[in-house]
Design a protein around this motif. Structure first.
Motif, PDB file in Angstrom:
ATOM      1  N   GLU A  82       0.933  -1.120   0.117  1.00  0.00           N
ATOM      2  CA  GLU A  82      -0.042   0.037   0.072  1.00  0.00           C
ATOM      3  C   GLU A  82       0.753   1.386  -0.050  1.00  0.00           C
ATOM      4  O   GLU A  82       0.715   2.473  -0.675  1.00  0.00           O
ATOM      5  N   ARG A  83       1.945   1.152   0.749  1.00  0.00           N
ATOM      6  CA  ARG A  83       2.783   2.277   0.835  1.00  0.00           C
ATOM      7  C   ARG A  83       3.526   2.773  -0.588  1.00  0.00           C
ATOM      8  O   ARG A  83       3.532   3.676  -1.094  1.00  0.00           O
ATOM      9  N   LYS A  84       3.799   1.547  -1.206  1.00  0.00           N
ATOM     10  CA  LYS A  84       4.302   1.837  -2.502  1.00  0.00           C
ATOM     11  C   LYS A  84       3.172   2.147  -3.567  1.00  0.00           C
ATOM     12  O   LYS A  84       3.531   3.169  -4.541  1.00  0.00           O
ATOM     13  N   ARG A  85       1.989   1.800  -3.409  1.00  0.00           N
ATOM     14  CA  ARG A  85       0.994   2.366  -4.398  1.00  0.00           C
ATOM     15  C   ARG A  85       0.827   3.687  -4.330  1.00  0.00           C
ATOM     16  O   ARG A  85       0.374   4.530  -5.165  1.00  0.00           O
ATOM     17  N   ASN A  86       0.809   4.082  -2.853  1.00  0.00           N
ATOM     18  CA  ASN A  86       0.590   5.466  -2.491  1.00  0.00           C
ATOM     19  C   ASN A  86       1.859   6.292  -3.069  1.00  0.00           C
ATOM     20  O   ASN A  86       1.541   7.467  -3.452  1.00  0.00           O
ATOM     21  N   GLU A  87       3.098   5.916  -3.014  1.00  0.00           N
ATOM     22  CA  GLU A  87       4.056   6.641  -3.861  1.00  0.00           C
ATOM     23  C   GLU A  87       3.810   6.732  -5.206  1.00  0.00           C
ATOM     24  O   GLU A  87       3.865   7.746  -5.989  1.00  0.00           O
ATOM     25  N   LEU A  88       3.243   5.774  -5.920  1.00  0.00           N
ATOM     26  CA  LEU A  88       2.508   5.859  -7.328  1.00  0.00           C
ATOM     27  C   LEU A  88       1.722   6.924  -7.555  1.00  0.00           C
ATOM     28  O   LEU A  88       1.674   7.520  -8.553  1.00  0.00           O
ATOM     29  N   LEU A  89       0.789   6.696  -6.517  1.00  0.00           N
ATOM     30  CA  LEU A  89      -0.156   8.018  -6.810  1.00  0.00           C
ATOM     31  C   LEU A  89       0.092   9.248  -6.883  1.00  0.00           C
ATOM     32  O   LEU A  89      -0.211  10.087  -7.352  1.00  0.00           O
ATOM     33  N   GLN A  90       1.027   9.581  -5.918  1.00  0.00           N
ATOM     34  CA  GLN A  90       1.892  10.679  -5.788  1.00  0.00           C
ATOM     35  C   GLN A  90       2.535  11.160  -7.100  1.00  0.00           C
ATOM     36  O   GLN A  90       2.298  12.199  -7.732  1.00  0.00           O
ATOM     37  N   LEU A  91       3.042  10.149  -7.708  1.00  0.00           N
ATOM     38  CA  LEU A  91       3.764  10.101  -9.129  1.00  0.00           C
ATOM     39  C   LEU A  91       2.792  10.668 -10.139  1.00  0.00           C
ATOM     40  O   LEU A  91       3.243  11.566 -10.997  1.00  0.00           O
ATOM     41  N   THR A  92       1.751  10.203 -10.185  1.00  0.00           N
ATOM     42  CA  THR A  92       0.803  10.230 -11.285  1.00  0.00           C
ATOM     43  C   THR A  92       0.078  11.557 -11.093  1.00  0.00           C
ATOM     44  O   THR A  92      -0.069  12.448 -11.945  1.00  0.00           O
ATOM     45  N   GLN A  93      -0.046  12.097  -9.935  1.00  0.00           N
ATOM     46  CA  GLN A  93      -0.481  13.397  -9.580  1.00  0.00           C
ATOM     47  C   GLN A  93       0.457  14.697 -10.083  1.00  0.00           C
ATOM     48  O   GLN A  93       0.239  15.675 -10.350  1.00  0.00           O
ATOM     49  N   LEU A  94       1.902  14.303  -9.403  1.00  0.00           N
ATOM     50  CA  LEU A  94       2.695  15.354  -9.727  1.00  0.00           C
ATOM     51  C   LEU A  94       3.453  15.367 -11.005  1.00  0.00           C
ATOM     52  O   LEU A  94       3.916  16.484 -11.382  1.00  0.00           O
ATOM     53  N   ASN A  95       3.305  14.436 -11.778  1.00  0.00           N
ATOM     54  CA  ASN A  95       3.853  14.468 -13.362  1.00  0.00           C
ATOM     55  C   ASN A  95       4.940  15.066 -13.305  1.00  0.00           C
ATOM     56  O   ASN A  95       5.289  15.900 -14.041  1.00  0.00           O
ATOM     57  N   PRO A  96       6.279  14.411 -12.765  1.00  0.00           N
ATOM     58  CA  PRO A  96       7.439  15.100 -12.742  1.00  0.00           C
ATOM     59  C   PRO A  96       8.368  14.990 -14.240  1.00  0.00           C
ATOM     60  O   PRO A  96       7.741  14.420 -14.851  1.00  0.00           O
ATOM     61  N   ARG A  97       9.156  15.716 -14.258  1.00  0.00           N
ATOM     62  CA  ARG A  97      10.117  15.846 -15.470  1.00  0.00           C
ATOM     63  C   ARG A  97      10.998  14.349 -15.149  1.00  0.00           C
ATOM     64  O   ARG A  97      11.382  13.618 -16.296  1.00  0.00           O
ATOM     65  N   VAL A  98      11.538  14.090 -14.010  1.00  0.00           N
ATOM     66  CA  VAL A  98      12.226  12.801 -13.907  1.00  0.00           C
ATOM     67  C   VAL A  98      12.066  12.211 -12.577  1.00  0.00           C
ATOM     68  O   VAL A  98      11.789  12.971 -11.564  1.00  0.00           O
ATOM     69  N   ALA A  99      11.641  10.867 -12.555  1.00  0.00           N
ATOM     70  CA  ALA A  99      11.154  10.306 -11.583  1.00  0.00           C
ATOM     71  C   ALA A  99      12.316   8.989 -11.003  1.00  0.00           C
ATOM     72  O   ALA A  99      12.562   8.247 -11.979  1.00  0.00           O
ATOM     73  N   LEU A 100      12.911   9.125  -9.810  1.00  0.00           N
ATOM     74  CA  LEU A 100      13.585   8.067  -9.338  1.00  0.00           C
ATOM     75  C   LEU A 100      12.758   7.157  -8.585  1.00  0.00           C
ATOM     76  O   LEU A 100      12.563   7.500  -7.544  1.00  0.00           O
ATOM     77  N   LEU A 101      12.729   5.673  -8.919  1.00  0.00           N
ATOM     78  CA  LEU A 101      11.810   4.858  -8.145  1.00  0.00           C
ATOM     79  C   LEU A 101      12.898   4.046  -7.485  1.00  0.00           C
ATOM     80  O   LEU A 101      13.607   2.960  -8.369  1.00  0.00           O
ATOM     81  N   ASP A 102      12.974   3.942  -6.064  1.00  0.00           N
ATOM     82  CA  ASP A 102      13.843   3.019  -5.571  1.00  0.00           C
ATOM     83  C   ASP A 102      13.321   1.792  -5.174  1.00  0.00           C
ATOM     84  O   ASP A 102      12.668   1.783  -4.090  1.00  0.00           O
ATOM     85  N   GLU A 103      13.395   0.739  -5.751  1.00  0.00           N
ATOM     86  CA  GLU A 103      12.946  -0.540  -5.409  1.00  0.00           C
ATOM     87  C   GLU A 103      11.399  -0.339  -5.231  1.00  0.00           C
ATOM     88  O   GLU A 103      10.784  -0.934  -4.251  1.00  0.00           O
ATOM     89  N   ILE A 104      10.842   0.121  -6.237  1.00  0.00           N
ATOM     90  CA  ILE A 104       9.298   0.237  -6.186  1.00  0.00           C
ATOM     91  C   ILE A 104       8.816  -1.025  -6.005  1.00  0.00           C
ATOM     92  O   ILE A 104       7.324  -1.079  -5.540  1.00  0.00           O
ATOM     93  N   ASP A 105       9.223  -2.212  -6.657  1.00  0.00           N
ATOM     94  CA  ASP A 105       8.732  -3.500  -6.943  1.00  0.00           C
ATOM     95  C   ASP A 105       8.535  -4.279  -5.289  1.00  0.00           C
ATOM     96  O   ASP A 105       7.846  -5.146  -5.232  1.00  0.00           O
TER      97      ASP A 105
END
Length: 252
Positions: free
Chosen positions: A156-179
């Motif tokens: 759930e924490r990782k999905r929440n990180e992904l939700l933030q990602l979708t909303q912020l729409n950054p130029r560069v995203a570093l995903l640290d062991e998102i899996d």
């Protein structure tokens, strides 16, 4: 693959934690819409790179530059780096007790919008997009009303990180062991989200050792870090070789 000026240029970056130098010298170009996979043994500097670029105060940059869209991130405070368009998904996302998830994400999004001269989103407009994002990620909408990550499972924490990602729409995203902590459906959601955002121009740096996900992501390059330096550069064949032989490999 987008062919253009790199959105992120890292040059001879050296990073210390306390008295120890963790990153010796990292040089890296990241193109818009590209995907770079970082692999390396524990302590090789993968998470340190993300923390240093994001501006964590415990990670001291002692040399080098990191230019994002013409701005040197190293010269900016952490919140300005985020507004410039750098996003870090933590390996272990922290709790923020007492702060509701929807308020946290909307405040961050409106800070980014303000930096671009855009009008802030009110609660109604934000929730409409956030609910759609949560649904796409297989995340219960009720989690939007809970304190940030408090009582959340690892997935759930990782999905929440992904939700933030979708909303912020950054130029560069570093995903640290998102899996880490995600089930099969969660990993599939990561791959689909990354593919969709890459098509819109977001560049990704993904720290992972999960070969199946790496193959699904179809990275433009795979880098192996060793003792704070990029020891090898390749494609999927490098990731497959590491998965087969591990990191106790002879350096070329």
């Amino acid at each position: 693959m987008f062919m253009s000026t790199p959105v992120l240029q890292v040059r001879d970056l050296r990073v210390d934690i306390g008295e120890r130098t963790v990153l010796q010298s990292i040089t890296l170009d990241v193109q818009p819409g590209s995907l770079t996979v970082l692999m390396g043994a524990n302590g090789s500097g993968k998470s340190t790179l993300g923390m240093a670029l994001a501006g964590h105060p415990h990670y001291k940059v002692t040399a080098g530059q990191a230019i994002l869209d013409g701005k040197d991130l190293i010269q900016l405070p952490a919140h300005e780096r985020a507004r410039t368009g750098f996003f870090l998904s933590f390996q272990s996302p922290p709790d923020i007790p007492g702060v509701k998830n929807n308020l946290f994400i909307r405040t961050a999004l409106n800070a980014v919008r303000e930096s671009k001269g855009e009008a802030p989103l009110d609660a109604f407009d934000f929730l409409s997009g956030a609910k759609q994002g949560a649904k796409t990620l297989g995340m219960p909408i009720t989690m939007l009303n809970r304190p940030v990550n408090e009582g959340f499972s690892g997935g759930e924490r990782k999905r929440n990180e992904l939700l933030q990602l979708t909303q912020l729409n950054p130029r560069v995203a570093l995903l640290d062991e998102i899996d880490s902590g995600l089930d099969v459906d969660g990993v599939r959601a990561v791959v689909e989200l990354v593919q969709r955002m890459r098509a819109q121009g977001t560049a990704f740096i993904v720290v992972s050792h999960y070969l199946q996900m790496i193959e699904s992501l179809q990275p433009d390059q795979v880098l192996r870090l060793d003792q704070g330096r990029i020891a090898e550069t390749g494609g999927l064949e490098l990731a497959r070789s590491i998965a087969e032989t591990g990191f106790t490999r002879a350096t070329a």
